[in-house]
Design a protein around this motif. Structure first.
Motif, mmCIF file in Angstrom:
data_model
loop_
_atom_site.group_PDB
_atom_site.id
_atom_site.type_symbol
_atom_site.label_atom_id
_atom_site.label_comp_id
_atom_site.label_asym_id
_atom_site.label_seq_id
_atom_site.Cartn_x
_atom_site.Cartn_y
_atom_site.Cartn_z
ATOM 1 N N ARG A 320 41.201 45.506 50.852
ATOM 2 C CA ARG A 320 42.424 45.515 50.461
ATOM 3 C C ARG A 320 43.278 44.592 49.591
ATOM 4 N N GLY A 321 42.809 43.386 51.234
ATOM 5 C CA GLY A 321 43.522 42.296 50.027
ATOM 6 C C GLY A 321 42.683 41.890 48.485
ATOM 7 N N SER A 322 41.633 42.187 47.956
ATOM 8 C CA SER A 322 41.094 42.179 47.042
ATOM 9 C C SER A 322 42.179 43.313 45.789
ATOM 10 N N VAL A 323 41.868 44.130 46.208
ATOM 11 C CA VAL A 323 42.733 45.406 45.233
ATOM 12 C C VAL A 323 44.136 44.711 44.991
ATOM 13 N N LYS A 324 44.638 43.646 45.782
ATOM 14 C CA LYS A 324 46.115 43.679 45.599
ATOM 15 C C LYS A 324 46.229 42.328 44.886
ATOM 16 N N ALA A 325 44.988 41.429 44.473
ATOM 17 C CA ALA A 325 44.934 40.228 43.995
ATOM 18 C C ALA A 325 43.947 41.089 42.773
ATOM 19 N N ALA A 326 43.744 41.487 42.459
ATOM 20 C CA ALA A 326 43.590 42.061 40.890
ATOM 21 C C ALA A 326 44.713 42.969 40.178
ATOM 22 N N PHE A 327 45.376 43.427 41.158
ATOM 23 C CA PHE A 327 46.433 43.945 40.851
ATOM 24 C C PHE A 327 47.263 43.379 40.761
#
Length: 629
Positions: A320-327
């Motif tokens: 989820r941390g990577s998802v947030k960064a991508a968003f």
């Protein structure tokens, strides 16, 4: 079609559109003018020779003015039409950028709904969509339906549709698609919501574009159930020729048939606006199908010539941390529910659109009925948690207790926070006494709390619950977290009388939606015909007599409320259902949820209906478009 003013708005025959009305009015006005022109003065006066000439000149001048006005109006209409066409063209194109936490475990719409809806929603056709906040059904594969009597529902299929291989979409295909759901359910225990078809005796193809449902009892929620993706149209020929055998199904009359699944969605099985072009360990991609049927006229959320967006690209991002960064970097168009404590991270980012939604999050602990068959054991667990402390620890921006039915259905969920607190009451002394008095066919020396790993908030919550339970009951607790597909497979494994876990954790409570149907929100999780059976060993066929008896009682109560079409009377029945569930602490219990709810979108995404995004609607809206496409 019968009207019921007290319940779902039945689809009427389509009213005259504004455009049609204006055209008709114009014809009527012209006819009236002609009649009036023929009703002038009929005297034979002859007061001067100049009068006819003057009249002729005036008539010619008026005709010229009318011609000029008509030409100007025609030019204005053409300019308006050109501008509208240009605006329409400007919406077309682009790729919607999505994410999911892991690979799907199959794509058959009648089996799974985890990590696969981006493919099912884009490549399949359903009867229609439903937007609960508007109470609007928008026609997709159907053009109408009629409840001809309390146990007969008749569907009219949109003419001219075809599957991706050119085969026609007709009543035989639709009746097959709907009818296979109960067969798959009986054979492989899928994720489908069985309560949507358990009351149906059969789906009959009555002519080329008409399907009739014959029911064994009334059901008020059937129209909304049919908006779910489970009722996607699949091509019978492709299912039979290219599907995988799931087993031999025995009908009530003793006849048998082989039943196939289509977990890979082979070419030609769907008829939706997009076709799948890639599905691998990195994600999926679907692209517009140029031969998609027209929606004429286009209902809310549909476009006459098909969706504006050209393709959907879905990346697999487990962390989820990577998802947030991508968003936050602008690489995704849809994020997820946002923990209120994380809101500052999204402030001041130009492309970020944070939308506040009604607070309807879901957070559950489900109990294995094979072990917790004694009500006293379940009540001990209920009283082992300090709910005020959970709210203070997890929901510092505001939290609340949650009833068995979502607060989003205010017409049916009428239990107050004060009333809920009489059941969600922390009492470790009473909890230990109940635990000691309880009967256990299978000894419980350790309580395993089992959840998914894709959201760190869930992990934090489960660790907090485990510590409280261990402290209150004096029983060792352990936690286990796995990927979502493994979690789902173990959750729904009914091959034995007991699970390999004691408590199943699911949902974080940050955000959630509703179809407006109580079963979807969230009675399905308690229903002995639904996830009570699928996941929690709480069902009428349980080898634990007390669980079987309780299940029969609850099924009777659920059937009664589903058959009631008067909202006030139904609300009373549903309040009784909730009280019974809480008194018996049956099957599940809802954890405290956030009192506020936020969801993140990229600001380039337009017309995406945020109010219904979480209401099993989201990506079904074909009129959404990308601003910079």
């Amino acid at each position: 079609m019968r009207e019921n003013e007290n319940y779902w708005k039945r689809l009427r025959s389509r009213p005259l559109s504004r455009r049609s009305f204006l055209v008709g009015s114009g014809v009527a006005a012209a006819g009236s003018a002609a009649i009036l022109a023929g009703c002038g003065d009929d005297d034979d006066d002859d007061d001067g020779a100049a009068a006819p000439a003057a009249t002729a000149a005036a008539t010619q001048a008026a005709a010229a003015d009318e011609a000029d006005e008509a030409a100007a109006a025609e030019a204005a209409a053409a300019a308006e039409a050109a501008a509208a066409a240009e605006a329409e063209d400007a919406k077309r194109g682009g790729t919607l950028r999505l994410w999911k936490g892991g690979e799907d475990a199959g794509l058959d719409p009648g089996i799974y709904h985890i990590n696969n809806t981006e493919v099912i929603y884009s490549t399949m056709t359903q009867p229609y969509t439903y937007q609960p906040t508007k109470n609007v059904f928008a026609m997709d594969g159907m053009v109408g339906y009629e409840q001809v009597d309390p146990t007969t529902l008749v569907w009219s299929i949109r003419p001219g549709m075809k599957f991706h291989n050119g085969d026609p979409v007709n009543s035989e295909a639709v009746a097959f698609s709907f009818g296979r759901l109960t067969k798959l359910y009986d054979l492989i225990n899928p994720h489908t919501t069985r309560t949507g078809f358990v009351f149906v005796d059969d789906f009959e193809a009555t002519d080329d574009l008409t399907v009739t449902e014959h029911w064994n009892r009334p059901n008020a929620d059937a129209p909304v159930y049919r908006a779910r993706h489970y009722y996607s149209f699949v091509n019978p020929r492709i299912v039979e020729e290219q599907g995988s055998l799931e087993g031999e199904w025995t009908a009530p009359d003793g006849s048998t048939e082989n039943v196939n699944s289509v977990q890979t969605l082979p070419e030609g099985v769907g008829s939706g606006p997009y076709k799948i072009v890639r599905r691998d360990a990195t994600g999926t991609r679907t692209e517009r199908w140029p031969d998609y049927h027209k929606h004429t006229p286009a209902d809310d959320g549909f476009v006459e010539d098909g969706p504006y967006i050209d393709a959907w690209e879905t990346r697999i991002i487990p962390d989820r941390g990577s998802v947030k960064a991508a968003f936050l970097a602008g690489d995704l168009d849809v994020y997820a529910a946002i923990d209120p404590l994380e809101l500052p991270e999204f402030e001041g980012v130009d492309h970020v659109n944070v939308v506040e939604l009604p607070a309807g999050g879901a957070a559950f602990l489900g109990m294995d009925g094979g072990k917790f068959h004694d009500k006293r054991a379940r009540q001990a667990l209920q009283k082992s948690l300090d709910y005020d402390r959970i709210i203070q620890t997890i929901w510092t921006a505001g939290g609340k207790l949650a009833a068995p039915i979502s607060d989003l259905i205010a017409a049916y969920q009428k239990l107050s926070q004060e009333e809920l607190a009489t059941w969600y009451r922390w009492d470790p002394q009473e909890a230990r006494a109940l635990w000691a008095a309880a009967d256990f066919v299978v000894p419980v020396e350790t309580i395993k709390l089992f959840g998914g790993v894709e959201d760190p908030l869930l992990s934090n919550q489960v660790q907090l619950y485990a510590g409280m339970i261990e402290e209150a009951l004096g029983v060792e607790t352990v936690t286990e977290f796995v990927d979502s597909n493994t979690w789902a497979a173990r959750a729904t494994d009914i091959s034995t009388d007991v699970k390999d876990w004691e408590l199943l954790a699911y949902g974080t409570g940050t955000a959630g939606g509703t179809t407006g149907v109580p079963n979807d929100s969230h009675l399905i999780n308690f229903d002995p015909r639904g996830y009570g059976l699928n996941a929690f060993n709480h069902w009428a066929g349980s080898p634990r007599p007390e669980v079987a008896a309780d299940s029969e009682v609850l099924i009777g109560m659920l059937n009664a409320q589903e058959a009631e079409t008067d909202p006030e009377a139904r609300a009373e029945l549903l309040t009784e259902v909730q009280r019974w569930i809480l008194d018996n602490h049956y099957c599940n219990w809802r954890m405290p949820i956030s009192a506020v709810s936020y969801f993140g979108f990229n600001s380039r995404l337009q017309d995406f209906a945020p109010d219904n995004w979480l209401n099993f609607y989201s990506l079904r809206r074909e009129s959404m478009w990308l601003e910079d496409a």
